[in-house]
Motif scaffolding. Structure first.
Motif, PDB file in Angstrom:
ATOM      1  N   ALA A  52       0.788  -1.206   0.033  1.00 43.69           N
ATOM      2  CA  ALA A  52       0.084   0.062   0.095  1.00 43.69           C
ATOM      3  C   ALA A  52       0.960   1.250  -0.130  1.00 43.69           C
ATOM      4  CB  ALA A  52      -0.760   0.061   1.149  1.00 43.69           C
ATOM      5  N   SER A  53       2.085   1.195   0.823  1.00 45.26           N
ATOM      6  CA  SER A  53       3.104   2.607   0.805  1.00 45.26           C
ATOM      7  C   SER A  53       3.244   2.607  -0.739  1.00 45.26           C
ATOM      8  CB  SER A  53       4.134   2.029   1.815  1.00 45.26           C
ATOM      9  OG  SER A  53       4.810   3.213   1.749  1.00 45.26           O
ATOM     10  N   GLN A  54       3.898   1.484  -1.461  1.00 45.15           N
ATOM     11  CA  GLN A  54       4.347   1.554  -2.694  1.00 45.15           C
ATOM     12  C   GLN A  54       3.191   2.358  -3.533  1.00 45.15           C
ATOM     13  OE1 GLN A  54       6.935  -0.154  -4.870  1.00 45.15           O
ATOM     14  NE2 GLN A  54       8.310   0.154  -3.122  1.00 45.15           N
ATOM     15  N   ALA A  55       1.941   1.802  -3.403  1.00 47.14           N
ATOM     16  CA  ALA A  55       0.944   2.350  -4.310  1.00 47.14           C
ATOM     17  C   ALA A  55       0.699   3.842  -3.820  1.00 47.14           C
ATOM     18  CB  ALA A  55      -0.438   1.634  -4.026  1.00 47.14           C
TER      19      ALA A  55
ATOM     20  N   VAL B  81      -4.487   0.456  -9.169  1.00 44.54           N
ATOM     21  CA  VAL B  81      -3.064  -0.016  -8.808  1.00 44.54           C
ATOM     22  C   VAL B  81      -3.415  -1.332  -7.778  1.00 44.54           C
ATOM     23  CG1 VAL B  81      -1.106   0.301  -7.463  1.00 44.54           C
ATOM     24  CG2 VAL B  81      -2.048   2.213  -8.851  1.00 44.54           C
ATOM     25  N   TYR B  82      -2.951  -2.322  -8.337  1.00 50.61           N
ATOM     26  CA  TYR B  82      -2.795  -3.722  -7.538  1.00 50.61           C
ATOM     27  C   TYR B  82      -1.431  -3.763  -7.173  1.00 50.61           C
ATOM     28  CZ  TYR B  82      -7.644  -4.523  -9.261  1.00 50.61           C
ATOM     29  OH  TYR B  82      -9.046  -4.631  -9.652  1.00 50.61           O
ATOM     30  N   TYR B  83      -1.327  -4.796  -5.916  1.00 48.35           N
ATOM     31  CA  TYR B  83      -0.089  -5.110  -5.307  1.00 48.35           C
ATOM     32  C   TYR B  83      -0.350  -6.631  -4.784  1.00 48.35           C
ATOM     33  CZ  TYR B  83      -2.007  -2.951  -1.171  1.00 48.35           C
ATOM     34  OH  TYR B  83      -2.888  -2.781  -0.223  1.00 48.35           O
ATOM     35  N   PRO B  84       0.696  -7.284  -4.487  1.00 47.42           N
ATOM     36  CA  PRO B  84       0.484  -8.488  -3.866  1.00 47.42           C
ATOM     37  C   PRO B  84       0.136  -8.242  -2.344  1.00 47.42           C
ATOM     38  CG  PRO B  84       2.710  -8.498  -5.023  1.00 47.42           C
ATOM     39  CD  PRO B  84       1.923  -7.152  -5.140  1.00 47.42           C
ATOM     40  N   ARG B  85      -0.793  -9.122  -1.768  1.00 51.35           N
ATOM     41  CA  ARG B  85      -0.716  -9.015  -0.140  1.00 51.35           C
ATOM     42  C   ARG B  85       0.007  -9.892   0.510  1.00 51.35           C
ATOM     43  NH1 ARG B  85      -4.078 -13.427   1.965  1.00 51.35           N
ATOM     44  NH2 ARG B  85      -4.302 -15.020   0.259  1.00 51.35           N
ATOM     45  N   ALA B  86       1.140 -10.728  -0.277  1.00 52.17           N
ATOM     46  CA  ALA B  86       2.232 -11.500   0.187  1.00 52.17           C
ATOM     47  C   ALA B  86       3.108 -11.550  -0.685  1.00 52.17           C
ATOM     48  CB  ALA B  86       1.610 -12.842   0.534  1.00 52.17           C
ATOM     49  N   ILE B  87       4.250 -11.486  -0.507  1.00 58.13           N
ATOM     50  CA  ILE B  87       5.550 -11.314  -1.227  1.00 58.13           C
ATOM     51  C   ILE B  87       6.502 -12.586  -0.804  1.00 58.13           C
ATOM     52  CG2 ILE B  87       5.231  -8.775  -1.429  1.00 58.13           C
ATOM     53  CD1 ILE B  87       7.654  -8.501   0.751  1.00 58.13           C
ATOM     54  N   VAL B  88       7.735 -12.674  -1.518  1.00 54.32           N
ATOM     55  CA  VAL B  88       8.763 -13.608  -1.295  1.00 54.32           C
ATOM     56  C   VAL B  88       9.356 -13.046  -0.012  1.00 54.32           C
ATOM     57  CG1 VAL B  88      10.659 -14.660  -2.155  1.00 54.32           C
ATOM     58  CG2 VAL B  88       8.878 -14.486  -3.753  1.00 54.32           C
TER      59      VAL B  88
ATOM     60  N   ALA C 185      14.709  -9.173   1.947  1.00 54.82           N
ATOM     61  CA  ALA C 185      13.882  -9.245   0.954  1.00 54.82           C
ATOM     62  C   ALA C 185      12.857  -8.425   1.019  1.00 54.82           C
ATOM     63  CB  ALA C 185      13.384 -10.782   0.868  1.00 54.82           C
ATOM     64  N   GLY C 186      12.157  -7.935  -0.002  1.00 52.08           N
ATOM     65  CA  GLY C 186      11.073  -6.925   0.162  1.00 52.08           C
ATOM     66  C   GLY C 186      11.111  -6.038  -1.066  1.00 52.08           C
ATOM     67  N   TYR C 187      10.212  -4.776  -0.737  1.00 51.36           N
ATOM     68  CA  TYR C 187       9.997  -4.000  -2.108  1.00 51.36           C
ATOM     69  C   TYR C 187      11.242  -3.002  -2.027  1.00 51.36           C
ATOM     70  CZ  TYR C 187       4.967  -4.952  -2.348  1.00 51.36           C
ATOM     71  OH  TYR C 187       3.790  -5.500  -2.658  1.00 51.36           O
ATOM     72  N   CYS C 188      11.624  -2.559  -3.197  1.00 54.42           N
ATOM     73  CA  CYS C 188      12.497  -1.676  -3.398  1.00 54.42           C
ATOM     74  C   CYS C 188      12.001  -0.281  -3.320  1.00 54.42           C
ATOM     75  CB  CYS C 188      13.490  -1.587  -4.656  1.00 54.42           C
ATOM     76  SG  CYS C 188      14.139  -3.251  -5.138  1.00 54.42           S
ATOM     77  N   PHE C 189      12.723   0.581  -2.180  1.00 59.61           N
ATOM     78  CA  PHE C 189      12.085   1.965  -2.268  1.00 59.61           C
ATOM     79  C   PHE C 189      13.286   2.720  -2.486  1.00 59.61           C
ATOM     80  CE2 PHE C 189       9.041   0.121   0.404  1.00 59.61           C
ATOM     81  CZ  PHE C 189       7.877   0.785   0.309  1.00 59.61           C
ATOM     82  N   SER C 190      12.825   4.170  -3.195  1.00 56.30           N
ATOM     83  CA  SER C 190      13.762   5.096  -3.497  1.00 56.30           C
ATOM     84  C   SER C 190      14.066   5.805  -2.039  1.00 56.30           C
ATOM     85  CB  SER C 190      13.181   5.965  -4.607  1.00 56.30           C
ATOM     86  OG  SER C 190      13.084   5.400  -5.812  1.00 56.30           O
ATOM     87  N   LEU C 191      13.076   5.968  -1.243  1.00 51.49           N
ATOM     88  CA  LEU C 191      13.243   6.733   0.000  1.00 51.49           C
ATOM     89  C   LEU C 191      14.311   5.992   0.853  1.00 51.49           C
ATOM     90  CD1 LEU C 191       9.763   7.425   0.911  1.00 51.49           C
ATOM     91  CD2 LEU C 191      11.234   8.940  -0.161  1.00 51.49           C
TER      92      LEU C 191
ATOM     93  N   MET D 235       6.434  -1.947  -9.739  1.00 44.95           N
ATOM     94  CA  MET D 235       6.900  -2.084  -8.295  1.00 44.95           C
ATOM     95  C   MET D 235       8.265  -2.997  -8.417  1.00 44.95           C
ATOM     96  SD  MET D 235       3.640  -2.142  -6.074  1.00 44.95           S
ATOM     97  CE  MET D 235       2.469  -0.767  -6.163  1.00 44.95           C
ATOM     98  N   THR D 236       9.423  -2.893  -7.793  1.00 38.88           N
ATOM     99  CA  THR D 236      10.454  -3.587  -8.042  1.00 38.88           C
ATOM    100  C   THR D 236      10.466  -4.176  -6.620  1.00 38.88           C
ATOM    101  OG1 THR D 236      11.520  -2.508  -9.690  1.00 38.88           O
ATOM    102  CG2 THR D 236      12.948  -4.204  -8.565  1.00 38.88           C
ATOM    103  N   LEU D 237      10.607  -5.659  -6.536  1.00 39.76           N
ATOM    104  CA  LEU D 237      11.028  -6.326  -5.372  1.00 39.76           C
ATOM    105  C   LEU D 237      12.070  -6.897  -5.407  1.00 39.76           C
ATOM    106  CD1 LEU D 237       7.687  -6.665  -6.071  1.00 39.76           C
ATOM    107  CD2 LEU D 237       7.735  -7.199  -3.622  1.00 39.76           C
TER     108      LEU D 237
END
Length: 332
Positions: free
Chosen positions: A175-178, A188-195, A200-206, A243-245
């Motif tokens: 949700a933060s990525q969105a 915008v759709y995003y996974p409710r669960a990730i690897v 591991a996780g989402y890549c954030f520019s912040l 979104m890149t993970l």
């Protein structure tokens, strides 16, 4: 060809990925109808060995491509280990022969070979020369809610919803990525669960967690996540986001979640199979054994999850990632 911030394995995977998608983009009939044109393009933009420097040799090569178009691509990992790069980064860059089995990261088959490195190499060679039968169907997700059909066949409906298949719930970061994307111009759709896994996780520019330390941070300012426009056929432009993970940055293991208002982009042509999971119709694209991409459509656009270049995410998790994608609803 890119040789700067990843490993030999990822470079090999990138080249194989290009070949696979190029192969998928042409049917056998299209290859036959465009034979002379394709051979002229190949001759113009490549410098072949002397053994391929004749018309007959090029025709033989074309026939090999034509025969391979009905087959699958497979990757056989040979026993190897990574040596650290220079410049003090200790990032694994180059692959070396395996001096002893305890240091091997590549192997033939589902389990590491037992014995000496030469025996492991022999096992990999045997795996390489053994024909791979065309799979009849894809493995189903952990929860028994998936039904598979091949394109052109009637689909079956699934159950109440997909299982997590060993994934880690992380709807908050999705949700933060969105929210970071801002006004994309499509839902915008995003996974409710990730690897999951360490790091591991989402890549954030912040947080710069996926930046290359050898490059300026400004180069990644609007990369993770990113909204952009795709210019399609005829010059029409389509609103899109990605979104890149990351799974393991040192090994170059990244995967992506994307959406676009382009309902039928070339990457989604010719699915390998169609599945119904949890009431959602999923279009599956594979390399013969491993799933490379899973997509679904809504009236507003097309969405998909793309595996890493080396397709390290298991099939059941790829299905669960796409089946578990949820729509972002802004707060307030």
């Amino acid at each position: 060809r890119f040789r700067h911030t990843d490993s030999d394995e990822v470079r090999n995977a990138r080249q194989q990925d290009f070949i696979r998608w190029a192969k998928q983009g042409y049917s056998t009939s299209e290859l036959l109808n465009n034979r002379d044109r394709l051979i002229r393009i190949f001759a113009k933009y490549t410098q072949p060995d002397k053994s391929l420097g004749t018309t007959n040799s090029l025709l033989d090569l074309f026939n090999l491509v034509l025969d391979a178009n009905r087959l699958t691509l497979k990757t056989i990992p040979f026993p190897e280990y990574f040596g650290a790069c220079g410049n003090g980064s200790q990032t694994p860059c180059y692959v070396y022969p395996c001096p002893q089995l305890s240091t091997c990261t590549g192997y033939a088959g589902p389990n590491p070979p037992i014995g000496q490195p030469t025996q492991a190499t022999a096992a990999a060679w045997q795996h390489f020369i053994t024909p791979t039968p065309v799979p009849v169907h894809h493995p189903a997700p952990a929860a028994s809610t998936a039904h598979v059909r091949r394109p052109g066949h009637r689909a079956h409906t699934g159950g109440s919803g997909p299982g997590l298949a060993g994934l880690t719930p992380d709807p908050g970061d999705g949700a933060s990525q969105a929210a970071q994307l801002g006004k994309v111009g499509l839902l915008v759709y995003y996974p409710r669960a990730i690897v999951g896994g360490y790091g591991a996780g989402y890549c954030f520019s912040l947080t710069a967690n996926c930046d290359n330390p050898d490059e300026a941070a400004a180069a990644y300012a609007h990369s993770y996540p990113r909204r952009y426009l795709i210019t399609g056929l005829g010059g029409r432009r389509y609103r899109s986001y990605v979104m890149t993970l990351v799974i393991n940055g040192a090994l170059g293991e990244y995967y992506t979640v994307q959406g676009t208002t382009w309902q039928d982009p070339p990457i989604l042509h010719r699915p390998s199979a169609v599945m119904h999971v949890g009431g959602r119709e999923l279009f599956v694209y594979d390399d013969g054994s491993k799933i490379a991409l899973v997509a679904f459509h809504t009236p507003q656009g097309a969405y998909w999850v793309a595996n890493t270049l080396a397709n390290v995410i298991p099939n059941n998790q790829m299905i669960a990632l796409a089946a578990g994608m949820i729509r972002y609803v802004p707060k307030g």
